[in-house]
Design a protein around this motif. Structure first.
Motif, PDB file in Angstrom:
ATOM      1  N   GLY A  80      75.971 -11.554 165.301  1.00 30.13           N
ATOM      2  CA  GLY A  80      77.465 -11.384 165.573  1.00 30.13           C
ATOM      3  C   GLY A  80      78.147 -11.235 164.151  1.00 30.13           C
ATOM      4  N   ARG A  81      77.515 -11.638 162.988  1.00 30.27           N
ATOM      5  CA  ARG A  81      78.020 -11.635 161.758  1.00 30.27           C
ATOM      6  C   ARG A  81      77.710 -10.639 160.740  1.00 30.27           C
ATOM      7  NH1 ARG A  81      81.115 -16.157 160.822  1.00 30.27           N
ATOM      8  NH2 ARG A  81      80.945 -15.674 158.420  1.00 30.27           N
ATOM      9  N   ALA A  82      78.702  -9.822 160.397  1.00 34.67           N
ATOM     10  CA  ALA A  82      78.178  -8.737 159.524  1.00 34.67           C
ATOM     11  C   ALA A  82      78.196  -9.198 157.858  1.00 34.67           C
ATOM     12  CB  ALA A  82      79.395  -7.563 159.697  1.00 34.67           C
ATOM     13  N   ALA A  83      77.474  -8.575 157.249  1.00 39.58           N
ATOM     14  CA  ALA A  83      77.477  -9.061 155.767  1.00 39.58           C
ATOM     15  C   ALA A  83      76.815  -7.961 155.102  1.00 39.58           C
ATOM     16  CB  ALA A  83      76.393 -10.207 155.784  1.00 39.58           C
ATOM     17  N   ARG A  84      77.150  -8.130 153.547  1.00 40.50           N
ATOM     18  CA  ARG A  84      76.667  -6.950 152.819  1.00 40.50           C
ATOM     19  C   ARG A  84      75.643  -7.460 151.666  1.00 40.50           C
ATOM     20  NH1 ARG A  84      79.194  -1.827 149.821  1.00 40.50           N
ATOM     21  NH2 ARG A  84      78.868  -1.322 152.130  1.00 40.50           N
ATOM     22  N   LEU A  85      74.689  -6.864 151.558  1.00 37.08           N
ATOM     23  CA  LEU A  85      73.556  -7.289 150.619  1.00 37.08           C
ATOM     24  C   LEU A  85      73.271  -6.290 149.658  1.00 37.08           C
ATOM     25  CD1 LEU A  85      70.997  -9.501 150.099  1.00 37.08           C
ATOM     26  CD2 LEU A  85      69.726  -7.875 151.594  1.00 37.08           C
ATOM     27  N   GLU A  86      73.539  -7.032 148.500  1.00 34.83           N
ATOM     28  CA  GLU A  86      73.234  -6.209 147.167  1.00 34.83           C
ATOM     29  C   GLU A  86      71.905  -6.094 146.793  1.00 34.83           C
ATOM     30  OE1 GLU A  86      76.179  -7.040 144.199  1.00 34.83           O
ATOM     31  OE2 GLU A  86      77.668  -5.895 145.187  1.00 34.83           O
TER      32      GLU A  86
END
Length: 451
Positions: free
Chosen positions: A99-105
């Motif tokens: 349920g948690r959105a994250a951004r991965l570079e």
């Protein structure tokens, strides 16, 4: 420093991770499933205790080896299961986990997203009790249950016989197998299939085993209609001998597989029409390099080749990545992998000749046939847009919303293209491809966003 990322923990992704780790690189391995293995080697829940032989049959040894590999690697990589990659762009991936959105570079990424069923709808396909072949396989492997008490399998492709065999072997009541490809096509394809004799032998065994255990296998059999009031109750099919009816409470069907290419599209990869796969696929060289410098492609997500080829392609793509960032790689191993992939590629051509695409499907589809379940778009709606002068798939989508729903065209896109090509009297390759849109799969409301 941004991470080296692998998307997908199937055969391609696991072998890619193993290769990177062996050279001292600690990658991030993202996988939508709870446990690595991919669809073909999908693992049962931890509280299930069925043997590998019961789950995977002839492939038990390969499945166990792959599972042992990822289990041994867990401490040497950043493994993130239950993680959906729902968007991708230059240098970054958007993910969803619990349920948690994250951004991965990332600095480099290997896309190993696998494949899904290619669905050609028939009347009644939206009834409860209708599944794709892949979904039926998931129910058996991951949930430990059959999709019904009287099950029919239909369509074409190697997966048809494999899943029917797995169900019957597990004790399910398989009523019939309906193969749309005629026996004559499979006989003509035999010389091309001899390049992989062990794989051919397994396919012949599945077919023979079903017949020996009293399960009717009909070839040249076209599924015409699925009937039922509240769920599946029967189906109608025909062959050269005429029309037939089967009473059943579940059916699984598909016409081969199609590559999951949405993330490659969002990452900016160039695509080329591939007549063997009857699809637009991202361009890649023999090592797995895409048209985008930092993006590598491996496994069925870049072209349907099967699990063995996916393992090889995952390793080869990882070697290409390592070479591009300055590592010394064993050139003999790279050459060996490419040669083996070429051999499997010839076998793949034989499979396509054995399980021919049902060219008449679009012609036979009635106007009231539901094509896009999400937006309730029927074949007649698509044909009307074509008659108004629109034949490029994204223009047709804009006018009638086909492929604009929850699945983003993953289920209906191939069928819509066939309808458009038939109605416009153009080649399927001229219709174009649905452009990927984020999110590539549905997201829940009320997402929490990591800071």
């Amino acid at each position: 420093m941004n991470a080296v990322v692998i998307i997908g923990a199937g055969p391609a992704g696991i072998r890619a991770a193993q290769t990177l780790v062996a050279h001292g690189v600690r990658p991030v391995l993202l996988d939508e499933a709870a446990r690595g293995g991919g669809q073909i080697y999908r693992r049962q829940p931890a509280n299930f205790k069925r043997s590998a032989v019961k789950l995977y049959g002839f492939e038990a040894r390969k499945a166990k080896a792959l599972h042992q590999t990822i289990d041994a690697l867990r401490e040497q990589l950043d493994y993130r299961p239950d993680t959906l990659v729902w968007n991708a762009e230059a240098g970054a991936l958007d993910t969803l986990h619990e349920g948690r959105a994250a951004r991965l570079e990332f600095s480099r990424v290997i896309v190993a997203t696998g494949a899904t069923d290619r669905i050609l709808p028939v009347p009644g396909w939206t009834l409860p009790g209708v599944y794709s072949l892949g979904a039926a396989q998931i129910a058996l492997k991951f949930q430990g249950c059959a999709i019904g008490e009287r099950v029919v399998f239909a369509g074409s492709g190697p997966l048809l016989y494999l899943v029917a065999y797995q169900y019957a072997k597990a004790g399910a009541n398989v009523i019939a197998v309906l193969d749309s490809s005629p026996f004559s096509a499979q006989a003509r394809a035999l010389p091309g299939l001899l390049s992989q004799p062990s794989t051919l032998a397994k396919g012949i065994y599945y077919r023979t085993w079903l017949t020996a255990h009293g399960i009717p296998v009909h070839q040249g059999a076209t599924l015409k209609r699925i009937d039922g009031e509240h769920r599946v109750q029967s189906l109608n099919w025909h062959n050269a001998k005429g029309e037939h009816r089967i009473d059943c409470d579940a059916i699984a069907f598909a016409h081969g597989l199609r590559s999951e290419t949405q993330l490659a599209d969002l990452l900016g990869c160039e695509f080329t029409w591939n007549p063997l796969n009857r699809a637009w696929l991202p361009q890649r060289d023999s090592a797995g390099r895409s048209s985008v410098a930092e993006v590598y492609l491996a496994g069925d997500g870049a072209g349907i080749m099967g699990a063995d080829a996916a393992e090889m392609a995952g390793e080869r793509a990882a070697l290409a990545l390592l070479e591009d960032i300055g590592y010394l790689i064993p050139p003999q191993r790279a050459t060996q992998l490419e040669q083996s992939l070429n051999t499997i590629g010839r076998f793949r051509q034989g499979l396509e000749r054995a399980f021919i695409f049902p060219e008449s499907w679009a012609t036979d589809a009635a106007d009231d046939l539901m094509i896009c379940r999400c937006e309730e778009v029927r074949a007649g709606d698509i044909r009307q847009v074509v008659r108004e002068g629109h034949w490029e798939i994204n223009r047709v989508k804009a006018h009638c919303r086909v492929g604009m729903g929850r699945c983003q065209g993953r289920m209906c896109g191939a069928a819509a293209v066939e309808i458009i090509a038939c109605e416009s009297q153009r080649a399927v390759s001229d219709i174009g491809r649905l452009r990927a849109q984020a999110p590539i799969k549905p997201l829940p409301f009320g997402l929490e966003v990591e800071p």
